[in-house]
Structures are given as C-alpha cells and as structure tokens.
Write a protein that holds these residues in place. Structure first.
Motif, PDB file in Angstrom:
ATOM      1  N   SER A 178       0.817  -1.217   0.000  1.00  0.00           N
ATOM      2  CA  SER A 178       0.000   0.000   0.000  1.00  0.00           C
ATOM      3  C   SER A 178       0.850   1.267   0.000  1.00  0.00           C
ATOM      4  O   SER A 178       0.385   2.336  -0.424  1.00  0.00           O
ATOM      5  CB  SER A 178      -0.931   0.000   1.218  1.00  0.00           C
ATOM      6  N   HIS A 179       2.108   1.177   0.465  1.00  0.00           N
ATOM      7  CA  HIS A 179       2.997   2.345   0.470  1.00  0.00           C
ATOM      8  C   HIS A 179       3.784   2.488  -0.831  1.00  0.00           C
ATOM      9  O   HIS A 179       4.505   3.471  -1.018  1.00  0.00           O
ATOM     10  CB  HIS A 179       3.974   2.244   1.643  1.00  0.00           C
TER      11      HIS A 179
ATOM     12  N   LEU B  78       8.266  -2.375  -3.068  1.00  0.00           N
ATOM     13  CA  LEU B  78       8.263  -3.657  -3.765  1.00  0.00           C
ATOM     14  C   LEU B  78       8.110  -4.822  -2.799  1.00  0.00           C
ATOM     15  O   LEU B  78       8.762  -4.869  -1.745  1.00  0.00           O
ATOM     16  CB  LEU B  78       9.569  -3.831  -4.551  1.00  0.00           C
ATOM     17  N   LEU B  79       7.258  -5.769  -3.179  1.00  0.00           N
ATOM     18  CA  LEU B  79       7.080  -6.974  -2.397  1.00  0.00           C
ATOM     19  C   LEU B  79       7.789  -8.170  -3.020  1.00  0.00           C
ATOM     20  O   LEU B  79       7.963  -9.202  -2.356  1.00  0.00           O
ATOM     21  CB  LEU B  79       5.585  -7.287  -2.243  1.00  0.00           C
ATOM     22  N   SER B  80       8.161  -8.046  -4.302  1.00  0.00           N
ATOM     23  CA  SER B  80       8.896  -9.125  -4.967  1.00  0.00           C
ATOM     24  C   SER B  80       9.647  -8.521  -6.144  1.00  0.00           C
ATOM     25  O   SER B  80       9.408  -7.373  -6.535  1.00  0.00           O
ATOM     26  CB  SER B  80       7.949 -10.233  -5.447  1.00  0.00           C
TER      27      SER B  80
ATOM     28  N   ASP C  39       0.334   6.437  -6.105  1.00  0.00           N
ATOM     29  CA  ASP C  39      -0.483   6.689  -7.313  1.00  0.00           C
ATOM     30  C   ASP C  39      -0.150   5.617  -8.341  1.00  0.00           C
ATOM     31  O   ASP C  39       0.952   5.601  -8.898  1.00  0.00           O
ATOM     32  CB  ASP C  39      -0.159   8.086  -7.852  1.00  0.00           C
ATOM     33  N   ASP C  40      -1.100   4.712  -8.601  1.00  0.00           N
ATOM     34  CA  ASP C  40      -0.830   3.592  -9.514  1.00  0.00           C
ATOM     35  C   ASP C  40      -0.383   4.065 -10.879  1.00  0.00           C
ATOM     36  O   ASP C  40       0.556   3.517 -11.475  1.00  0.00           O
ATOM     37  CB  ASP C  40      -2.075   2.710  -9.654  1.00  0.00           C
TER      38      ASP C  40
ATOM     39  N   ARG D 230      -1.182  -3.930  -6.533  1.00  0.00           N
ATOM     40  CA  ARG D 230      -0.994  -3.319  -5.214  1.00  0.00           C
ATOM     41  C   ARG D 230      -1.743  -4.167  -4.183  1.00  0.00           C
ATOM     42  O   ARG D 230      -2.962  -4.368  -4.292  1.00  0.00           O
ATOM     43  CB  ARG D 230      -1.507  -1.883  -5.198  1.00  0.00           C
ATOM     44  N   LEU D 231      -1.013  -4.686  -3.219  1.00  0.00           N
ATOM     45  CA  LEU D 231      -1.587  -5.499  -2.159  1.00  0.00           C
ATOM     46  C   LEU D 231      -1.772  -4.631  -0.924  1.00  0.00           C
ATOM     47  O   LEU D 231      -0.792  -4.148  -0.329  1.00  0.00           O
ATOM     48  CB  LEU D 231      -0.689  -6.691  -1.842  1.00  0.00           C
TER      49      LEU D 231
END
Length: 562
Positions: free
Chosen positions: A481-482, A485-487, A527-528, A559-560
C-alpha cells in the motif's frame, strides 16, 4: 422564409455529382456514388486484400462514413458484377444502410450464398434485374449494357438523368468468345455515339498494356495443349469466380481422362451459384476431394482456390502439407491460370517456393504461354470504347495512379473534350458547366479485424503496427500500500529477446524497474498511474539501449493492501 444552406456535396436538382469512395487510385475496394436531385445511388461496394502494413488483417474496404450520414437519401446499391472487389463489403456495410440492392441473376445468387455463409441477414429488397434490363431508382433511369469480363454477367451502367447520361463501365473487356454467358452488346454500344453521352467512368487496369486482353476461347486451346503434356497429379489454381475457366478446366480434364475435385469453399459456392443462375448445366460431374486417394495420380485434376497466395486458402495449405485431403509431391504440377494482383507478389512467390520445395512443378503463364488472359481492357479495347461512346467527359477509375494517367492520356488522344483525374473522396461535378472537382469528402479505409470493424488509423492498429516493428514487453510489479516492492519485477517479452540466451537484458530491465520504484516520490508510489508510468519509461529506455528498439511496454501493477 430563410433558405437553409446545403450540406457539403449535397446534389441539387440541376446537378450531377460523382464521388468515388474507393477504387480510384487503387485496384480493388470499388465504391462509387452518384448524386442528383438530393439523392444518392451507390454503384458497387467492394473489398481488397489486406496489406503488409496491416498485420492480422485480411480484408480492407472503403470507409462508408460519408454515405452513412446520408443514408436517408441513398436510393439503392447497384452491383455491376459479382467480384469481391465490387460486392465483398456488402456483408459489413449493408446492415448499416438497409437500402434496396439491385443485381443481375448470377450476382444475386452469389450474393445470397455469400451473405448466408457470413451469417448476415439477406437484404429485404434484393432485386434481380435481367441482362440489358431497365429500371428507375430514385431520380436515376438505369439501363444495363452487357459486357464481357472474367465472370458471368458483367454490366456497364447507363445512368440517365435530367442533367445528362453517364456511362459507367464497371470491369470489362471485349471478348468475342467468352464461352460462358452473353458476349458484349456491340449493337447497343455502337448506338451510344449518337446519344450525347455526358461522361464515361471507365476501368483503367490495363491502360498501359498495348493490344487487347485476349479471349477465354484462346485460353481453352492453350490449356488443352498444356494439360496433355503433363503426368502425375495436376492442380490448377484460378479465380473461382471465372466460371468459363472452371468449365474449360473441368471439360478438358475429362477429355484427358482425369477426374476433377473442387478444393476450396469458394469453388463450391461459385459452381452452385452458376447452376442456380442457369449456367454449367452440362458440366461433367466432379468428385469429392476425399476420393482422390483411391485414384491413380495421373487420373486426377484438382481445381484449387488460393491463386493469390492467401494463407488460409486450399493451395497454401496443400503447399505446406496442411490439407486434410490433398497431398502434392514430386512429379506433380500446379498450373496458375491466373494473374498476379499488384500487392500480392510476395505471397504468391512464397507459395511458388513452398510448392517447389516439395518437388512440385510450378507453371504460370510465363512458362505456359496463353493459359491466362486478363479480364480488363487493354489500349486497343479502350480506344474502341471511346470511339463508340464519344463522351464529353472521361474519368478514369479502377486503377493505380499510373494506370489512370495512361487512360487520361489515351482519352485526350481520342479527342475527349474534358478529362478529370480524380481520387477517392473527390466530389466531381459532371453538370452543369464544365466538369470539375468542387469538393472533397472523407474517404478513409475500414478493416475487418476478427469480428470487429476498425478504421486503418485506429489506436488498436497503430499500436499493433508498432508492436510488429519494435516488439512489446510486459513488466509485472507487485507493491504494498505504500508503494514498496514486495517481490522482484518480472518481464515477459516474447519475440523481443530471449531470457535464456540474453539474461543480461532481463537483468538490466529488472534493475531498471526496481530503481524506478525506489526513486519515485512517496506521493507517486501511492499513485498507480504515476508509478506505472515511471516503471514503463525506465524499462523502455533500457530496452532501447540494450536492443536498439523502442518497444510497446505495458506495466501490470499489482498493489496489495494491508
């Protein structure tokens, strides 16, 4: 009372206008409009083959937007003959117009079958007109004049109006021995000189070719000589619409002891339509293509679609070993009793080579003289027509610019007082006064893209052309959400580079995507669109640096939320 201004190109009661939307300055896609007394008549509505700059597109047609805006004033569509470049757009355009369609019996029979095959409702008013028929369509008094071409029932059209008479030739030649159907109506043509013809709108395809086109009768003699000297299986590729050629080949094959199979859907469609219209009554029986495997190879002749190298036609599939019923091999022969339509050279030569690689002998009219003649008039025939008609105005159509310019020069040599070289979208005022181009209207192109109609300049086709030229890549980015990167980002770039052989490119792309995320401001990370655009530009820069290309890059941002 306030007089309302007329819309652009709206024909007045004392005006006769000619507006080509397709087929002028090009071969194919014929769509012509005549305007008089506030009404419009369409003559022909055709398609052309897709071009190399339209990937995935097989059918192109004129954009009918101009006449769609005036559909309430369109009194009908008159078809000169049944070739695809004169009626092939009807399944796509007619449902938007829903006006009466007029055609002679063979053209009507073929159109009905075509519409049924394409799943299009038949026109409620498909009106059959006899050869040499006369009828009234709105303010136009119509008279058909029988000519000859490479299909049954080609017609010139005399449009009689209060402003004068126009002779619209359609496709034609002067064949004294057409084998199937009537020969040209010389008596009616010879009378035209005394009838003060205002304008002749004329086929220009062979305006650069000296002499005459030749006769179907002479083709029969040449094919007889050629077939008699061949062994093994024979396949003949020709235009399915040339009913006289089909009848010639089938008759000669039987005379040489061969059974004939029709290979390709349009072959069956044409034969059925011809029989419905009263032709081919005594045609020898043909066999199913699935039966040929039970016959000696020198007792078989195949009549095949695909003379223009169409990728889905029967002959292309045979040449590539992909046909379920037919195999050609070393010792067999393919005769091309057809001409190369401009623009199809690459596809046709690829077909020749595919056949040659299988050991199949390829014969065109270059190697076997006389096995094809054109369906369009050469210079001697054009001169004869001008001598018969003696129009005050000549407007060349149905040809590329060089063909039209050659006919314009010939018309002047034949003492035609006025010659107009127009282009698609030109509004030509034929009367009153001297002929002149007085306006231009929209004359774009439409394409059949799967089940969708698009303009050639649509964003979808623009992007597809760019993808073909430069390639495309999809980069997947997963953030929280911020915006962190998650991966590791992942890239898919089929046809652009190989991840196994060029791992350094993939590494550079992944690194660029990661850096773009890390360098983005906190605001942009949330902002996506902004974050996706930053990644897209970074990846594109790397691909341009590494590969020298500017591919279409798409970012799939996931976005998770916590």
């Amino acid at each position: 009372m306030t007089v309302q201004p007329r819309r652009p190109a709206e024909p007045g009661a004392d005006e006769l206008l000619f507006v080509p939307l397709g087929g002028t300055g090009e071969i194919g896609m014929n769509l012509n409009l005549y305007g008089h007394a506030g009404k419009w008549l369409m003559v022909d509505c055709g398609v052309a083959f897709g071009e190399h700059d339209l990937p995935g597109i097989e059918v192109v047609m004129p954009d009918p937007d101009f006449i769609l805006e005036r559909r309430d004033d369109l009194v009908g569509i008159l078809l000169t003959h049944a070739h695809e470049d004169h009626l092939g757009a009807l399944p796509y355009i007619w449902p938007e117009l829903e006006c009466p369609v007029y055609a002679t019996p063979f053209t009507a029979a073929l159109l009905r079958r075509k519409l049924r095959d394409d799943g299009v409702a038949l026109p409620a008013e498909l009106i059959e007109v006899p050869l040499s028929g006369r009828l009234k369509i709105g303010p136009f008094e119509i008279e058909l004049v029988t000519l000859t071409h490479s299909i049954p029932e080609p017609n010139a059209v005399l449009l009689h109006t209060a402003c004068g008479t126009v002779f619209h030739t359609g496709d034609w030649k002067l064949d004294d021995d057409p084998l199937i159907g009537e020969t040209y109506d010389a008596a009616r043509l010879q009378k035209l000189a005394g009838e003060d013809i205002l304008a002749m709108i004329c086929d220009s395809t062979n305006a650069l070719v000296p002499g005459s086109a030749g006769s179907e009768g002479s083709v029969r003699e040449a094919l007889d000589r050629t077939l008699g000297g061949l062994s093994g299986r024979i396949a003949v590729a020709c235009f399915a619409s040339n009913v006289a050629r089909l009848e010639t080949i089938i008759t000669l094959a039987v005379a040489h002891g061969r059974k004939v199979a029709l290979v390709g859907r349009s072959m069956h469609r044409i034969v059925a339509a011809a029989r419905e219209a009263g032709y081919l009554k005594d045609l020898p029986a043909v066999i199913d293509a699935r039966e040929i495997g039970h016959l000696p190879r020198d007792r078989v002749l195949l009549l095949c679609t695909g003379s223009q190298g169409e990728p889905r036609a029967a002959l292309w599939r045979i040449a590539n070993g992909d046909h379920p019923d037919v195999v050609l091999e070393e010792g067999d022969t393919v005769l091309f009793s057809s001409r190369v339509i401009p623009g199809n050279e690459k596809a046709i030569f690829a077909l020749y080579n595919a056949l040659s690689r299988r050991g199949v002998k390829v014969l065109s009219d270059r190697e076997a003289e006389g096995i094809h003649v054109s369906g369009h008039p050469c210079r001697d025939e054009l001169t004869q027509m001008y001598q018969w008609v003696r129009p005050r105005i000549a407007i060349p159509v149905h040809g590329e610019s060089r063909h039209m310019a050659a006919q314009a020069e010939l018309a002047r040599a034949c003492q035609v007082p006025e010659v107009v070289l127009a282009e698609n979208g030109a509004v030509v005022r034929l009367a009153p006064g001297r002929a002149a181009i007085v306006d231009h209207v929209h004359a774009g192109r439409m394409v059949v893209d799967g089940t969708t109609l698009r303009t050639t300049d649509s964003p979808v086709l623009r992007q597809r052309r760019k993808m073909v030229r430069e390639g495309s890549a999809v980069i997947g980015v997963v953030v929280d959400s911020h915006g962190d990167l998650l991966s590791e980002p992942r890239i898919a770039a089929a046809g652009l580079f190989d991840c196994v052989e060029e791992p350094e490119v993939e590494e550079a792309v992944v690194a660029a995507a990661e850096e773009a995320v890390h360098r983005a401001s906190r605001h942009d990370r949330r902002d996506d669109h902004a974050l996706g655009e930053a990644v897209r530009l970074a990846v594109r820069r790397v691909l341009q640096r590494e590969l020298g290309r500017r591919p279409v890059v798409e970012v799939q941002l996931i976005r998770l939320e916590e």
